[in-house]
Design an enzyme around this catalytic site. Structure first.
Site, PDB file in Angstrom:
ATOM      1  CB  VAL A  82     -38.217  95.029  99.369  1.00 18.77           C
ATOM      2  CG1 VAL A  82     -38.193  93.901  98.324  1.00 18.77           C
ATOM      3  CG2 VAL A  82     -39.699  95.652  99.374  1.00 18.77           C
ATOM      4  CE  LYS A  83     -35.234  88.084 105.237  1.00 21.78           C
ATOM      5  NZ  LYS A  83     -35.664  86.925 105.766  1.00 21.78           N
ATOM      6  CB  VAL A  84     -33.366  91.919  97.419  1.00 26.48           C
ATOM      7  CG1 VAL A  84     -32.479  91.421  96.244  1.00 26.48           C
ATOM      8  CG2 VAL A  84     -34.633  92.834  97.241  1.00 26.48           C
TER       9      VAL A  84
END
Ligand code: E4P
Length: 220
Positions: A82-84
């Protein structure tokens, strides 16, 4: 050094993955938007092609929504990272998702202090954008050097994912200083093995070989 492809194009991913040297994929909302297909479906298909981390970015900018979205994205496939984005609201989201055992890639990182926060919050990957720094007359590779040094000082396990790569020398320079991963557009990936002297040399070898064979055949 691990190679990731920075693209949303399944055609590019399939072609590159067939070479057996692609370790993962990064996408971002701009890259996915270019493909004009369903985001979740695209991520699932990429995960089926590549045996490694595939970054899918959350679009929310509030902590609770980022966490919810991140958990949903992680359910798509075991390869999903997951890219945050590195914003204040993202920090507790990085911590919560990482605490769930979900791999987080902290994106849009432009300073060493942001990279320290990513590591402290438990991110698996940090993505400093070197090309965009070069674009504004800052030293992108200097940031990679700083982050690697800091992570070594504290034995942080977060991997430095060198992002916003624009040309093959970015990959080489990052490798020279020990960047863990280079994520690059397909165009740059293809430039990595090309050299005019290789092509000229091979033409010559094959030509010499053919000429020698023809000579032998006429001598018999
Ligand atoms: C990385 O994860 C980003 O998608 C990417 O490297 C951004 O690159 P750009 O600056 O060429 O858009």
């Amino acid at each position: 050094m691990k190679f990731f492809l920075d693209t949303g194009s399944l055609a590019e991913i399939r072609e590159a993955a067939a070479l057996g040297i692609v370790d993962g994929v990064t996408t971002n909302p701009s890259l996915v938007a270019k493909e004009g297909v369903d985001f979740r479906e695209l991520i699932k298909e990429i995960c089926d092609v590549v045996n490694g981390p595939v970054s899918a970015e959350v679009l929310s900018t509030e902590t609770e929504l980022m966490i919810k979205e991140g958990r949903e994205l992680a359910k798509i496939h075991k390869h999903v990272t997951v890219k945050v984005p590195m914003i204040k609201a993202g920090i507790p989201a990085i911590k919560a998702l990482s605490g769930d055992g979900i791999k987080v890639n902290v994106t849009l990182v432009f300073s060493p202090s942001q990279a320290i926060i990513a590591a402290k919050a438990g991110a698996a990957f940090v993505s400093p954008f070197i090309g965009r720094l070069d674009d504004v007359s800052e030293h992108g590779m200097g940031l990679i050097q700083d982050v690697l040094q800091i992570y070594r000082n504290y034995d942080y396990k977060t991997e430095v994912l060198v992002a916003s790569i624009r040309h093959p020398m970015h990959v080489v320079e990052a490798a020279k200083i020990g960047g863990h991963i280079a994520t690059m557009p397909f165009k740059v990936f293809e430039q990595l093995w090309k050299h005019p002297l290789t092509d000229i040399g091979l033409d010559r070898f094959l030509k010499d070989w053919r000429q020698a064979k023809d000579k032998l055949a006429t001598a018999r």
